[in-house]
Enzyme design. Structure first.
Site, mmCIF file in Angstrom:
data_model
loop_
_atom_site.group_PDB
_atom_site.id
_atom_site.type_symbol
_atom_site.label_atom_id
_atom_site.label_comp_id
_atom_site.label_asym_id
_atom_site.label_seq_id
_atom_site.Cartn_x
_atom_site.Cartn_y
_atom_site.Cartn_z
ATOM 1 N N GLY A 8 -68.695 -2.604 -42.989
ATOM 2 C CA GLY A 8 -68.882 -4.062 -42.597
ATOM 3 C C GLY A 8 -69.356 -5.087 -43.757
ATOM 4 O O GLY A 8 -69.984 -5.911 -43.703
ATOM 5 N N ALA A 9 -68.962 -4.616 -45.069
ATOM 6 C CA ALA A 9 -69.581 -5.302 -46.290
ATOM 7 C C ALA A 9 -69.419 -6.540 -46.457
ATOM 8 O O ALA A 9 -70.028 -7.245 -47.184
ATOM 9 C CB ALA A 9 -69.152 -4.455 -47.575
ATOM 10 N N GLY A 56 -69.274 -8.748 -44.050
ATOM 11 C CA GLY A 56 -69.729 -9.515 -42.670
ATOM 12 C C GLY A 56 -71.022 -10.119 -42.931
ATOM 13 O O GLY A 56 -71.504 -9.951 -44.049
ATOM 14 N N GLN A 57 -71.547 -10.639 -41.911
ATOM 15 C CA GLN A 57 -72.811 -11.756 -42.168
ATOM 16 C C GLN A 57 -73.844 -10.783 -42.288
ATOM 17 O O GLN A 57 -74.696 -11.303 -43.089
ATOM 18 C CB GLN A 57 -73.103 -12.737 -41.184
ATOM 19 C CG GLN A 57 -72.959 -12.214 -39.482
ATOM 20 C CD GLN A 57 -73.805 -13.267 -38.813
ATOM 21 O OE1 GLN A 57 -74.279 -14.218 -39.333
ATOM 22 N NE2 GLN A 57 -73.815 -12.914 -37.426
ATOM 23 N N ARG A 107 -66.805 -7.267 -29.315
ATOM 24 C CA ARG A 107 -66.045 -7.300 -27.932
ATOM 25 C C ARG A 107 -65.014 -8.546 -27.628
ATOM 26 O O ARG A 107 -65.447 -9.686 -28.162
ATOM 27 C CB ARG A 107 -67.210 -7.517 -26.791
ATOM 28 C CG ARG A 107 -66.874 -7.064 -25.460
ATOM 29 C CD ARG A 107 -67.567 -7.488 -24.334
ATOM 30 N NE ARG A 107 -68.868 -6.716 -24.297
ATOM 31 C CZ ARG A 107 -69.285 -6.406 -23.065
ATOM 32 N NH1 ARG A 107 -68.874 -6.864 -21.818
ATOM 33 N NH2 ARG A 107 -70.670 -5.681 -22.969
ATOM 34 N N ARG A 120 -66.662 -3.499 -21.334
ATOM 35 C CA ARG A 120 -67.820 -2.767 -22.017
ATOM 36 C C ARG A 120 -67.109 -1.166 -22.449
ATOM 37 O O ARG A 120 -67.243 -0.916 -23.501
ATOM 38 C CB ARG A 120 -69.088 -2.706 -21.473
ATOM 39 C CG ARG A 120 -70.244 -2.104 -22.578
ATOM 40 C CD ARG A 120 -71.622 -2.313 -21.671
ATOM 41 N NE ARG A 120 -72.684 -1.470 -22.535
ATOM 42 C CZ ARG A 120 -73.349 -1.987 -23.585
ATOM 43 N NH1 ARG A 120 -72.903 -3.128 -23.854
ATOM 44 N NH2 ARG A 120 -73.878 -1.021 -24.225
ATOM 45 N N GLN A 141 -65.203 7.617 -38.995
ATOM 46 C CA GLN A 141 -66.132 7.672 -39.945
ATOM 47 C C GLN A 141 -67.252 8.737 -40.215
ATOM 48 O O GLN A 141 -67.476 9.297 -41.051
ATOM 49 C CB GLN A 141 -67.073 6.298 -39.795
ATOM 50 C CG GLN A 141 -66.140 5.086 -40.234
ATOM 51 C CD GLN A 141 -66.713 3.621 -40.191
ATOM 52 O OE1 GLN A 141 -67.678 3.667 -39.756
ATOM 53 N NE2 GLN A 141 -66.142 2.552 -40.619
ATOM 54 N N ASP A 194 -85.572 -4.970 -32.528
ATOM 55 C CA ASP A 194 -86.305 -4.958 -31.382
ATOM 56 C C ASP A 194 -87.667 -4.799 -31.367
ATOM 57 O O ASP A 194 -88.630 -5.575 -30.953
ATOM 58 C CB ASP A 194 -85.747 -3.994 -30.147
ATOM 59 C CG ASP A 194 -84.208 -3.927 -30.023
ATOM 60 O OD1 ASP A 194 -83.680 -5.210 -29.516
ATOM 61 O OD2 ASP A 194 -83.617 -3.080 -30.686
ATOM 62 N N ARG A 240 -89.074 -8.098 -33.187
ATOM 63 C CA ARG A 240 -89.070 -9.066 -32.593
ATOM 64 C C ARG A 240 -90.195 -8.821 -31.312
ATOM 65 O O ARG A 240 -91.079 -9.999 -30.960
ATOM 66 C CB ARG A 240 -87.904 -8.876 -31.528
ATOM 67 C CG ARG A 240 -86.457 -9.329 -32.009
ATOM 68 C CD ARG A 240 -85.250 -9.255 -31.503
ATOM 69 N NE ARG A 240 -84.054 -9.951 -31.978
ATOM 70 C CZ ARG A 240 -82.928 -9.439 -31.761
ATOM 71 N NH1 ARG A 240 -82.658 -8.346 -30.825
ATOM 72 N NH2 ARG A 240 -81.759 -9.949 -32.434
ATOM 73 N N HIS A 264 -80.669 0.000 -27.838
ATOM 74 C CA HIS A 264 -80.620 -1.217 -28.521
ATOM 75 C C HIS A 264 -79.593 -2.188 -27.467
ATOM 76 O O HIS A 264 -78.534 -2.216 -27.825
ATOM 77 C CB HIS A 264 -80.056 -1.173 -29.718
ATOM 78 C CG HIS A 264 -79.788 -2.828 -30.403
ATOM 79 N ND1 HIS A 264 -80.680 -3.598 -30.547
ATOM 80 C CD2 HIS A 264 -78.668 -3.219 -30.627
ATOM 81 C CE1 HIS A 264 -80.394 -4.843 -30.790
ATOM 82 N NE2 HIS A 264 -78.923 -4.630 -30.933
#
Ligand code: NAX
Length: 328
Positions: free
Chosen positions: A11-12, A14-15, A94, A100, A114, A161, A164, A189
């Site tokens: 996902g390199a 990605g944000q 999604r 889901r 992977q 989490d 947070r 998570h």
């Protein structure tokens, strides 16, 4: 200088990775004496590969002294080759109206491939951290493919989490974040995770003796942590990015730093704290030697906490059952 470390990241483009990669290359994760080779995986679509080239160019333009090489790829077998750490961040979001269970299966296919590639080509000492959601179950799926590497090497991230929760408690008590210790997030998570405030301390005193507002702890604190990701999406129009990157750095550094500190890590359940053996659940761990941890047992939970742990365990078991056909 140490030997270079090979870090594979999916996902390199990605944000999360946009915040994460410069910090790894700057030495914030593996230390300023360890050169890094980044092995970056993206999907084989032109747009993703072009974005990955852009990320590579920006890394080049930082002239990081520790960054020895960048290996971009669209093939897991290339990106994971000889990797000492594999950070699985990319996953499929999604789709509109998608169930889901279907999301679990779609991601399951990615994490099977992977997991197999990691087992086939990663370094003998490879450690794998999964961030891409649903991260606990994606971790279970990848680890199920690994025959060479022990499943203890696969961990999933509940550290965001934890972070947070720590900030919410510090704000409520009017203390610095550093005063809050031993806050462990149990389970998935997801909004069912349980941040165990009763065993956490503020300046060494149990949280319930400092924050005596029981209704706030039970009915405001827990849902605020559980729904924080959704609150950020609502506010920003995008999901958590630099806080997730920061949490992954905390996750990896925790695993690299032996000591008595308790960390929340989702690991293969041995049945501790009532989790079903075989799911990946957030529990308290302590790092025993770099890259190796033990589950800390013996923390005591009251009926309220046990019910919360049982609910998040039920969700993890449901996710595992939804992908059971992929686990063979
Ligand atoms: P982005 O959508 O910005 O980036 C994801 C990237 O992964 C995309 O560039 C996509 O092309 C790539 N990708 C998809 N499938 C891939 C595959 N098979 N191989 C390699 N690359 C692939 O998402 P971002 O905001 O970076 O989030 C990444 C993941 O982290 C999501 O699954 C997200 O839900 C999850 N999160 C997990 C958190 C946690 O605490 N465990 C918190 C933050 C975040 O929500």
């Amino acid at each position: 200088m140490n030997k270079p470390i090979r870090v594979a990241v999916t996902g390199a483009a990605g944000q999360i990775c946009y915040s994460l990669l410069p910090r790894i290359a700057a030495g914030e994760v593996f230390g300023t004496s360890t050169p890094v080779i980044l092995q970056l995986l993206e999907i084989p679509l032109d747009k993703a590969q072009a974005a990955l080239r852009g990320v590579g160019m920006e890394l080049d333009d930082c002239a990081f002294p520790l960054l020895q090489d960048i290996i971009p790829s669209d093939k897991p077998e290339v990106a994971f080759r000889d990797a000492n750490w594999v950070l699985l961040i990319g996953s499929k979001p999604r789709g509109p109206g998608q169930e889901r269970a279907d999301l679990l299966k779609d991601n399951g296919k990615i994490f099977i491939a992977q997991g197999r590639a990691i087992d086939a080509v990663a370094a003998e000492d490879a450690r794998i951290a999964v961030v891409g959601n649903p991260c606990n179950t994606n971790c279970l799926i990848a680890a199920a493919q690994a025959k060479r590497l022990p499943r203890e090497r696969f961990t999933a991230m509940v550290r965001l989490d934890q972070n947070r929760a720590v900030t919410q408690l510090a704000r409520k008590a009017g203390v610095a974040v550093s005063a809050v210790e031993r806050l462990i997030v149990y389970g998935n998570h997801s909004p069912t995770m349980f941040p165990d405030f009763a065993n956490a301390t503020i300046s060494g005193t149990p949280v319930p003796q400092v924050i005596t507002d029981k209704a706030w702890l039970n009915d405001t604190f827990i849902p605020t942590v559980g729904k924080r990701g959704a609150a950020i999406i609502e506010a920003r129009g995008l999901s958590s990015a630099f806080s997730a990157a920061n949490a992954l750095i905390d996750h990896v550094r925790a695993l690299l730093t032996p000591g008595p500190t308790l960390h929340s890590l989702a690991v293969h359940s041995d049945g501790s704290y009532g989790f079903t053996p075989g799911v990946w659940a957030g529990v308290p761990v302590r790092t025993t030697s770099p890259g190796t941890y033990e589950v800390v047992k013996g923390l005591v939970h009251n009926e309220f906490a046990k019910a919360k742990i049982s609910a998040t365990n039920a969700e993890l078991v449901g996710e595992r059952d939804a992908v059971r056909e992929l686990l063979a």
